[in-house]
Enzyme design. Structure first.
Site, short mmCIF file in Angstrom:
data_model
loop_
_atom_site.label_atom_id
_atom_site.label_comp_id
_atom_site.label_asym_id
_atom_site.label_seq_id
_atom_site.Cartn_x
_atom_site.Cartn_y
_atom_site.Cartn_z
N SER A 1 0.86 -1.19 0.00
CA SER A 1 0.00 0.00 0.00
C SER A 1 0.89 1.23 0.00
CB SER A 1 -0.85 0.01 1.28
OG SER A 1 -1.52 1.24 1.41
N TYR B 1 -2.01 0.33 10.66
CA TYR B 1 -1.93 -0.14 9.27
C TYR B 1 -0.63 0.31 8.63
CZ TYR B 1 -3.49 -0.92 4.43
OH TYR B 1 -3.60 -1.34 3.12
C1 8X3 Z 1 -4.96 1.57 1.35
C2 8X3 Z 1 -4.40 2.91 1.11
O1 8X3 Z 1 -4.42 5.32 1.89
O2 8X3 Z 1 -6.31 3.96 2.50
O3 8X3 Z 1 -4.00 0.59 1.32
O4 8X3 Z 1 -4.22 3.66 3.59
S1 8X3 Z 1 -4.86 4.00 2.34
#
Ligand code: 8X3
Length: 250
Positions: free
Chosen positions: A131, A144
């Protein structure tokens, strides 16, 4: 092909299959995989990648049924948008499991099969979908961001460890992709919250866009390794620079 039951994983499984690849779709949800298999011929293999025994069993089954030329690891995901100080350790632990340790388990179990394929065909691939959040943090992204950064580091360490072997190690890092489940899962099922994130964004990426990039990376000549591909919609010039409303020239 992991994460094959929805989103980027499912789109990639369909896309590769339509281009003539033999694809094994891995995910936890056997019912969705079975429907995909019936429709497309993507072979279903239900497995939970947070379970080491299940990953080892996947590898044993792949070995019996013909091996594997390319690992495409899409499974993963986000839970929560809490600030660091409010983070739920269970969410953080799940994200580390799903995004980092799942990748490590897959490499540990499947690398012997990739090496056999490379001996046969001259090259093999390990491709990971991370990501843009792996490299740019944002408020509420801490867990995340940390998990995806961890996964990205795994990918780049692996590439160096495999130096001298004909195995490509590829990272695809998507930005804003509108899928059925990613944001909904992250927000615990809050559909209005998920819709608000994409509101007014003209043409966010869709899963098929990322599938297309993955297919390109896999189909490139065997000596060409796309180390890291960042792919965003035109409306998202940077992690925080998102245009809402029509795109038009001045
Ligand atoms: C998802 C991208 O910007 O929503 O992997 O974290 S974000």
């Amino acid at each position: 092909m992991t994460g094959a039951s929805s989103g980027i994983g499912e789109a990639t499984a369909r896309h590769l299959r339509s281009r003539g690849w033999d694809v094994v779709g891995v995910a936890r949800r056997a019912d969705r995989l079975a429907a995909l298999e019936a429709e497309t011929g993507v072979v279903a293999h239900a497995a939970d990648l947070t379970d080491g025994d299940a990953v080892a069993a996947l590898a044993a089954w792949l070995e019996e049924t013909g091996g594997v030329d390319a690992l495409v690891h899409v499974a993963g995901g986000a839970r929560g948008t809490d600030r660091v100080e409010d983070g739920d350790p269970d969410d953080w632990r799940w994200m580390f499991e799903a995004n980092v340790l799942s990748g490590q388990r897959l490499v540990a179990s499947l690398l012997p099969l990739l090496r056999s394929a490379a001996d046969r065909a001259g090259h093999a691939d390990a491709l990971f979908v991370t990501s843009t959040a792996a490299r740019v943090a944002y408020p509420g992204g801490g867990g995340y961001n940390a998990a995806k950064a961890g996964e990205a580091m795994l990918v780049h360490a692996l590439r160096q460890e495999l130096n001298g072997e004909p195995i490509r190690v590829i990272e695809i890092a998507p930005g804003m992709v509108r899928t059925e489940e990613f944001t909904l899962n992250r927000l615990g099922g809050d559909q209005a919250g998920a819709d608000a994130l994409y509101e007014g964004v003209e043409a966010p990426l869709v899963a098929e866009d990322v599938a297309d990039v993955i297919a390109y990376a896999l189909d490139a000549p065997g000596h060409v390794n796309l180390d890291l591909v960042t792919v965003r919609p035109v409306a998202q010039s940077a992690q925080h620079l998102l245009a809402r409303g029509p795109l038009k020239t001045r």
